[in-house]
Design a protein around this motif. Structure first.
Motif, PDB file in Angstrom:
ATOM      1  N   LEU A   1     -39.358  75.824  18.847  1.00 19.25           N
ATOM      2  CA  LEU A   1     -39.354  77.161  19.425  1.00 19.25           C
ATOM      3  C   LEU A   1     -40.727  77.821  19.281  1.00 19.25           C
ATOM      4  N   GLU A   2     -41.267  78.285  20.415  1.00 19.93           N
ATOM      5  CA  GLU A   2     -42.557  78.976  20.420  1.00 19.93           C
ATOM      6  C   GLU A   2     -42.415  80.467  20.682  1.00 19.93           C
ATOM      7  N   ASN A   3     -41.465  80.834  21.520  1.00 21.64           N
ATOM      8  CA  ASN A   3     -41.282  82.244  21.870  1.00 21.64           C
ATOM      9  C   ASN A   3     -39.834  82.640  21.608  1.00 21.64           C
ATOM     10  N   PHE A   4     -39.650  83.617  20.722  1.00 21.59           N
ATOM     11  CA  PHE A   4     -38.308  84.079  20.380  1.00 21.59           C
ATOM     12  C   PHE A   4     -38.298  85.599  20.446  1.00 21.59           C
ATOM     13  N   ASP A   5     -37.421  86.137  21.308  1.00 20.48           N
ATOM     14  CA  ASP A   5     -37.311  87.586  21.460  1.00 20.48           C
ATOM     15  C   ASP A   5     -35.839  87.982  21.408  1.00 20.48           C
ATOM     16  N   ALA A   6     -35.445  88.612  20.317  1.00 21.16           N
ATOM     17  CA  ALA A   6     -34.085  89.124  20.160  1.00 21.16           C
ATOM     18  C   ALA A   6     -34.128  90.628  19.910  1.00 21.16           C
ATOM     19  N   SER A   7     -35.165  91.301  20.389  1.00 18.00           N
ATOM     20  CA  SER A   7     -35.336  92.731  20.153  1.00 18.00           C
ATOM     21  C   SER A   7     -34.285  93.551  20.882  1.00 18.00           C
ATOM     22  N   ASP A   8     -34.142  94.792  20.444  1.00 15.98           N
ATOM     23  CA  ASP A   8     -33.236  95.746  21.068  1.00 15.98           C
ATOM     24  C   ASP A   8     -31.803  95.242  21.087  1.00 15.98           C
ATOM     25  N   ASN A   9     -31.303  94.883  19.908  1.00 15.09           N
ATOM     26  CA  ASN A   9     -29.900  94.514  19.706  1.00 15.09           C
ATOM     27  C   ASN A   9     -29.403  95.243  18.462  1.00 15.09           C
ATOM     28  N   ASN A  10     -28.320  94.780  17.891  1.00 14.19           N
ATOM     29  CA  ASN A  10     -27.784  95.364  16.658  1.00 14.19           C
ATOM     30  C   ASN A  10     -27.693  94.296  15.568  1.00 14.19           C
ATOM     31  N   LEU A  11     -28.676  93.420  15.533  1.00 18.23           N
ATOM     32  CA  LEU A  11     -28.679  92.327  14.574  1.00 18.23           C
ATOM     33  C   LEU A  11     -29.049  92.825  13.182  1.00 18.23           C
ATOM     34  N   GLU A  12     -28.593  92.109  12.167  1.00 15.04           N
ATOM     35  CA  GLU A  12     -28.832  92.521  10.784  1.00 15.04           C
ATOM     36  C   GLU A  12     -29.097  91.292   9.936  1.00 15.04           C
ATOM     37  N   GLY A  13     -29.152  91.514   8.626  1.00 15.08           N
ATOM     38  CA  GLY A  13     -29.425  90.399   7.713  1.00 15.08           C
ATOM     39  C   GLY A  13     -30.911  90.165   7.556  1.00 15.08           C
ATOM     40  N   ASP A  14     -31.264  89.087   6.884  1.00 10.79           N
ATOM     41  CA  ASP A  14     -32.682  88.810   6.634  1.00 10.79           C
ATOM     42  C   ASP A  14     -33.228  87.797   7.644  1.00 10.79           C
ATOM     43  N   LEU A  15     -34.490  87.457   7.454  1.00 10.34           N
ATOM     44  CA  LEU A  15     -35.184  86.566   8.387  1.00 10.34           C
ATOM     45  C   LEU A  15     -35.393  85.177   7.803  1.00 10.34           C
ATOM     46  N   SER A  16     -34.616  84.837   6.796  1.00 10.77           N
ATOM     47  CA  SER A  16     -34.875  83.588   6.077  1.00 10.77           C
ATOM     48  C   SER A  16     -34.705  82.349   6.949  1.00 10.77           C
ATOM     49  N   GLU A  17     -33.808  82.391   7.949  1.00 10.19           N
ATOM     50  CA  GLU A  17     -33.608  81.220   8.812  1.00 10.19           C
ATOM     51  C   GLU A  17     -34.819  80.942   9.693  1.00 10.19           C
ATOM     52  N   LEU A  18     -35.737  81.890   9.794  1.00 10.83           N
ATOM     53  CA  LEU A  18     -36.898  81.709  10.664  1.00 10.83           C
ATOM     54  C   LEU A  18     -38.093  81.115   9.944  1.00 10.83           C
ATOM     55  N   ARG A  19     -37.993  80.962   8.637  1.00  9.68           N
ATOM     56  CA  ARG A  19     -39.178  80.554   7.890  1.00  9.68           C
ATOM     57  C   ARG A  19     -39.581  79.105   8.133  1.00  9.68           C
ATOM     58  N   PHE A  20     -38.720  78.347   8.824  1.00 13.32           N
ATOM     59  CA  PHE A  20     -39.025  76.944   9.114  1.00 13.32           C
ATOM     60  C   PHE A  20     -39.608  76.743  10.515  1.00 13.32           C
ATOM     61  N   LEU A  21     -39.663  77.797  11.308  1.00 14.32           N
ATOM     62  CA  LEU A  21     -40.070  77.673  12.719  1.00 14.32           C
ATOM     63  C   LEU A  21     -41.579  77.812  12.835  1.00 14.32           C
ATOM     64  N   ASN A  22     -42.296  76.826  12.322  1.00  8.44           N
ATOM     65  CA  ASN A  22     -43.749  76.946  12.212  1.00  8.44           C
ATOM     66  C   ASN A  22     -44.498  76.728  13.528  1.00  8.44           C
ATOM     67  N   GLN A  23     -43.760  76.528  14.629  1.00 14.17           N
ATOM     68  CA  GLN A  23     -44.418  76.429  15.937  1.00 14.17           C
ATOM     69  C   GLN A  23     -44.405  77.771  16.686  1.00 14.17           C
ATOM     70  N   LEU A  24     -43.857  78.799  16.065  1.00 10.34           N
ATOM     71  CA  LEU A  24     -43.750  80.105  16.737  1.00 10.34           C
ATOM     72  C   LEU A  24     -45.126  80.623  17.146  1.00 10.34           C
ATOM     73  N   VAL A  25     -45.186  81.087  18.375  1.00 16.17           N
ATOM     74  CA  VAL A  25     -46.374  81.748  18.911  1.00 16.17           C
ATOM     75  C   VAL A  25     -46.121  83.250  19.032  1.00 16.17           C
ATOM     76  N   SER A  26     -44.913  83.609  19.467  1.00 15.80           N
ATOM     77  CA  SER A  26     -44.559  85.023  19.646  1.00 15.80           C
ATOM     78  C   SER A  26     -43.169  85.264  19.059  1.00 15.80           C
ATOM     79  N   LEU A  27     -43.071  86.267  18.182  1.00 14.95           N
ATOM     80  CA  LEU A  27     -41.787  86.632  17.562  1.00 14.95           C
ATOM     81  C   LEU A  27     -41.568  88.128  17.762  1.00 14.95           C
ATOM     82  N   GLN A  28     -40.512  88.479  18.509  1.00 16.45           N
ATOM     83  CA  GLN A  28     -40.196  89.870  18.832  1.00 16.45           C
ATOM     84  C   GLN A  28     -38.771  90.179  18.358  1.00 16.45           C
ATOM     85  N   LEU A  29     -38.660  90.991  17.328  1.00 14.13           N
ATOM     86  CA  LEU A  29     -37.346  91.324  16.765  1.00 14.13           C
ATOM     87  C   LEU A  29     -37.205  92.836  16.558  1.00 14.13           C
TER      88      LEU A  29
END
Length: 984
Positions: free
Chosen positions: A266-294
């Motif tokens: 995954l390079e581009n992940f955008d889940a902004s403008d929702n009602n999501l909660e919790g922490d971001l720990s599941e994302l710490r392995f996605l080292n190919q990310l170029v753009s992260l919008q939350l």
């Protein structure tokens, strides 16, 4: 071989050669079919069909590719500015056709059922067009591998069942169409070969089912701008090939699921403008990310330290969450980092030092957190920065000198911190700086005279610091300066007379300093000054009479050492308290001022002499006034009767120029503006016209005012620029744009003759004493008509026309309350004579309607008009003005609406109370469109073409009768009946 056999063999070979050399009958048929296609389609400027001739080989037609048998295999005519209705009846007779690409054109009408006859198609692109109506069933196209129908205006329910036979589909793009609301059909999750799925903004609701995990070949999944609810299914972790995942602007809840870490591509992940909660720990392995919008969620916990090791990350946007703890200090140090926005969280610790290590960073936005420490000196050399905002934190130390002089930065905001030191002379290099906000710190020292070199400055706020010394007179060189806040410092000396040269200044606050001497009379010449606060200083002398010419909403001169009479026009109840604490002031007729005593030291003879002098002066002035009045009248008469007039008509005229000229007189005046006066002209045939009269600045025959003269200063006689712009306006033909009949020009002035609209403006009908009750259906029709007028200006003119001042007072209403866009381009006509159309740095538009990017870039484009129109929609829905005291300080209707859309009840509460309860839901549909139009980022706003489509989809159901039966009360609508609970 015998002679007979040899003869037969040669004969067969000759026949075969003849068959090869003769033109194919099928190819001849295909030429005729393509010529029919040519006859049905038109293109605007590129003659794409220049090679489509009957004497040419079909394989040489532009955009046509043949197979080895000479038959048409592909039609590639995308992005060719084509218009008309797609002639599928002819196209689908091309038996070998595998690819039909007509995307990114201006094709219209509906798609006929003939589409089903294109049974050999493998590739179909009809996206980005202007179609209407529903899609027909196309289930016979079982060989399709690529289907692009996005952004084309299709409505109705999407024929999901058509997909069930397309097991080989690889790309499916249906987004940005106003389909009827429905969940994603199960047929989609059986397309196991899909690698591209685009379903954004197409009215999808329901949940994202676990079956999404079946599409394990997907590399792109876009489901944004829908109404998806529920949690993100854990099965999404099976899509290990995903390169891009866009699910923003939905109603998703819950946490990022366990297993999300498997999306390692995954390079581009955008889940902004929702009602999501919790922490971001599941994302710490996605080292190919170029753009992260939350952004705009409810995430909590810390930003994973691993983010600092992401070597490709260039965009990070996490604002408006509940994140805490520090930011990884290596963040952005590996790649060409572009921007970070972590504003509105509870983040702590220092600012990472190396996000601009590679010199590419554009935006650093970290406001409203709990950051500590100093600004790293590395950012002083980050010349690419355009926005630097670290306000509302606990930062301290000295601001690195280079920050003040960043050459491309358009906003520096460090307010509400504990910074010390001074603003350095480096600010002379900040040529793009529009907003300088440093209030509420501990800054000190003198304001450098070099601040005048930052010539793009529009807003300066230095309040609540410890600045000292004199206010530099060079501030007067800032011609674009609109607001200057210097209150609560230790500035001394006099107020610079040069401030009177800041012609754009609207707000001036220098309260609570150590200023002395007199109030400069030049302040009275500021044409747009709205607020003036000079209180709590040591100013002395009399109040300048020039201040009487200002029209101020706020005036505060209290607690100084002023003396003498308060000017008559300022001695009003509205300014009660504005002069308190000035014991030497007096007023002869207002009770809350001390009475001005007669000057007893003057002898009777002196007073008599003065009275005689005054009377004599009045007589002399009266004589001179009469003389100049007669000369002016003589000049006016000569201008209108003797001058040579040039009439350019753009419609068939039912009047003469004399009828117009004879009506330009005081009793017909109905309005005044910065560009001229407007007169109502009643013709002998009973028709009425509106005439705008614009004087040339050098003509000597017109009134030279501050508002009109500068804009026409470079125009002498008949300007070619003026004529060219009028010609552009004259070519506009649309029912929702005010009609320009003709222009009448002379060496002295110009007249623009428009149709007259008897019901005034939308502003009048919503907000003034001419207010009328506008039911929701009428408001809706006004919104739709005005949108269509702007759509025409943006999309249908030979060159796009940008209005630049869209507002409710520029939407006029005819006798049937149908809207017309008015005053479009007029500011552009006038100002173009002072420079290129994009060269001005004066913000065009009206306060409350101006798009936020104006203050940063001064660039004018179609999306700026879209923002202003969004404000108009908010006025129609709420009944409120763009600026009202109820919104709070520095807030407008856009921010007020945004703060009231948290729940369904809060949204309904801001709908105008005059709109019936049964129609408020319809009004909310339009309010949603208004919110899209007023997005902070221009790229997120729809085009006016998209706005029209959305408003059409929000058409209210008309109440045509009420039926009461055993099932309860129902309301019968046009075309449908639905139950409802009547309001009490």
């Amino acid at each position: 071989m015998s002679a007979t056999n040899a003869f037969r063999w040669n004969l067969c070979l000759l026949c075969l050669l003849c068959l090869v050399c003769l033109p194919s009958g099928a190819t001849s048929d295909e030429i005729q079919l393509l010529l029919k296609v040519k006859a049905e389609l038109q293109n605007f400027d590129i003659d794409v069909f220049d090679s489509w001739e009957s004497n040419n080989s079909v394989c040489n037609f532009r955009g046509i590719t043949c197979n080895p048998d000479g038959r048409v295999r592909e039609i590639e005519l995308s992005n060719q500015r084509l218009s008309g209705v797609v002639p599928l009846e002819s196209i689908c007779q091309l038996e070998s056709l595998e690819k039909l690409s007509l995307g990114a054109n201006f094709l219209q009408g509906t798609i006929s059922g003939d589409l089903n006859k294109c049974v050999g198609l493998q590739y179909l692109d009809l996206g980005n067009n202007l179609f209407t109506g529903p899609l027909p069933d196309f289930s016979s196209l079982s060989g399709l591998k690529h289907l692009y129908l996005n952004s084309s205006g299709f409505s109705g329910l999407f024929p999901w069942k058509s997909l069930q036979n397309m097991s080989g589909l690889i790309s499916l793009s249906l987004g940005d169409n106003p389909f009827e609301r429905s969940p994603i059909a199960e047929e989609v999750f059986k397309l196991y070969d899909l690698n591209w799925l685009y379903l954004s903004n197409c009215s999808i609701n329901g949940t994202l089912p676990p079956e999404i995990g079946n599409l394990n070949k997907l590399i792109n999944l876009e489901l944004s701008d829908n109404s998806l609810s529920g949690e993100i299914p854990a099965e999404i972790g099976k899509l290990s090939k995903l390169w891009q995942l866009e699910i923003y602007a939905n109603e998703l809840t819950g946490k990022i699921p366990v297993g999300f870490r498997n999306l390692t591509n995954l390079e581009n992940f955008d889940a902004s403008d929702n009602n999501l909660e919790g922490d971001l720990s599941e994302l710490r392995f996605l080292n190919q990310l170029v753009s992260l919008q939350l952004f705009d969620n409810s995430f909590s916990g810390q930003i994973p330290e691993e983010f600092g090791e992401f070597r490709r990350l260039v965009n990070l946007s996490l604002f408006s969450n509940n994140l805490s703890g520090p930011i990884p200090q290596k963040l952005g140090s590996w790649a060409d980092f572009d921007y970070i926005d972590v504003s509105e969280n509870s983040l702590t610790g220092p600012i990472p030092p190396d996000m601009c290590k590679n010199g590419k960073m554009k935006e650093l936005l970290m406001l409203q957190n709990k950051f500590t420490g100093e600004i790293p000196v590395t950012y002083a050399n980050c010349s690419t920065l355009t926005r630097f905002r670290v306000n509302n934190n606990s930062l301290s130390g000295t601001v690195p000198a280079g920050i003040w002089g960043l050459p491309n930065v358009n906003i520096i905001d460090i307010t509400m911190n504990a910074f010390e030191g001074s603003i350095t002379s480096d600010i002379a290099k900040a040529k793009s700086l529009g907003q300088l906000f440093v209030g509420n710190n501990r800054l000190s020292g003198e304001l450098p005279v070099e601040i005048s070199k930052a010539s793009s400055l529009v807003s300066i706020d230095l309040s609540n610091n410890q600045f000292s010394g004199e206010i530099p007179a060079t501030i007067g060189e800032l011609k674009n300066l609109g607001s200057l806040y210097l209150q609560n410092n230790m500035f001394s000396g006099s107020i610079p007379m040069a401030l009177g040269s800041c012609d754009s200044l609207s707000d001036l606050n220098i309260a609570h300093n150590l200023l002395s001497s007199k109030i400069p009379s030049s302040l009275g010449s500021l044409p747009t000054l709205n607020s003036l606060n000079l209180s709590e200083n040591q100013l002395s002398g009399e109040i300048p009479a020039s201040l009487s010419s200002l029209r101020l909403s706020l005036l505060d001169l209290s607690h100084n050492r002023l003396t003498g009479r308060v000017p008559q026009s300022l001695s009003i109840e509205a300014y009660n308290g504005s002069f308190a604490g000035n014991a030497g002031l007096c007023s002869p007729n207002i009770s809350f001022f001390r009475r001005c005593p007669p000057d007893s030291r003057m002898s009777r003879e002196q007073r008599t002499l003065i009275v005689c002098f005054v009377i004599g002066s009045m007589v002399l002035l009266g004589s001179l006034a009469g003389f100049f009045f007669l000369k002016s009248k003589e000049k006016d008469d000569r201008s209108f009767k003797d001058d040579s007039w040039d009439v350019k008509s753009f419609h068939v005229l039912s009047f003469t120029e004399d009828e117009i000229l004879n009506s330009i007189k005081q009793e017909n005046l109905i309005g005044k503006g910065g560009s001229g006066n407007v007169y109502k002209v009643s013709l002998s045939n009973g028709n009425e016209l509106a005439v705008k009269h614009i004087w040339n600045s050098d003509s000597g025959g017109g009134k030279k005012t501050r508002s009109s003269t500068p804009m026409l200063a470079k125009r002498s006689g008949k300007s070619s620029e003026f004529d060219a712009e009028v010609q552009t306006l004259s070519s506009i033909r649309h029912v929702n744009v005010v009609k320009l009949y003709c222009s009448i020009t002379s060496e002295d002035s110009s007249l623009l003759v428009y149709e007259y609209l008897p019901n005034g403006s939308l502003w009048d009908r919503l907000h003034t004493s001419r207010k009328m009750e506008l039911d929701w259906e009428t408001r809706y029709e006004i919104a739709l008509g005005a949108a269509k007028g702007l759509e025409y200006l943006h999309h249908s003119c030979e060159r796009p026309v940008i209005h630049r001042d869209v507002k409710s007072s520029n939407i006029l209403l005819d006798e049937f309350l149908k809207p017309r866009i008015a005053d479009f381009g007029l500011a552009k006509i006038v100002q173009a004579n002072g420079g290129g159309k994009d060269s001005t740095h004066v913000i065009a538009g009206t306060h409350g309607y101006i798009a936020p990017e104006y203050g940063y870039t001064y660039k004018v484009n179609e999306k700026s008009d879209v923002y202003s129109f969004g404000v108009v929609l908010m006025e129609l829905v709420t009944g409120k003005r763009p600026i009202e005291p109820d919104y709070g300080e520095n807030r407008d209707i856009v921010s007020w609406v945004s703060s009231n859309i948290k729940t369904r009840e809060s949204v309904l509460s801001i709908v105008d109370s005059r709109i019936p309860e049964a129609l408020k839901e319809d009004a909310v549909k339009v309010l949603r469109i208004a919110i899209l139009c007023t997005a902070r980022l221009p790229a997120l706003r729809p085009t006016m073409r998209g706005v029209v489509q959305m408003i059409e989809e929000a058409e209210p159901c008309r109440l045509v009768g009420i039926i009461v039966n055993k099932d309860g009360v129902t309301k019968k609508m046009e075309g449908k009946t639905e139950k409802f609970n009547p309001s009490p």
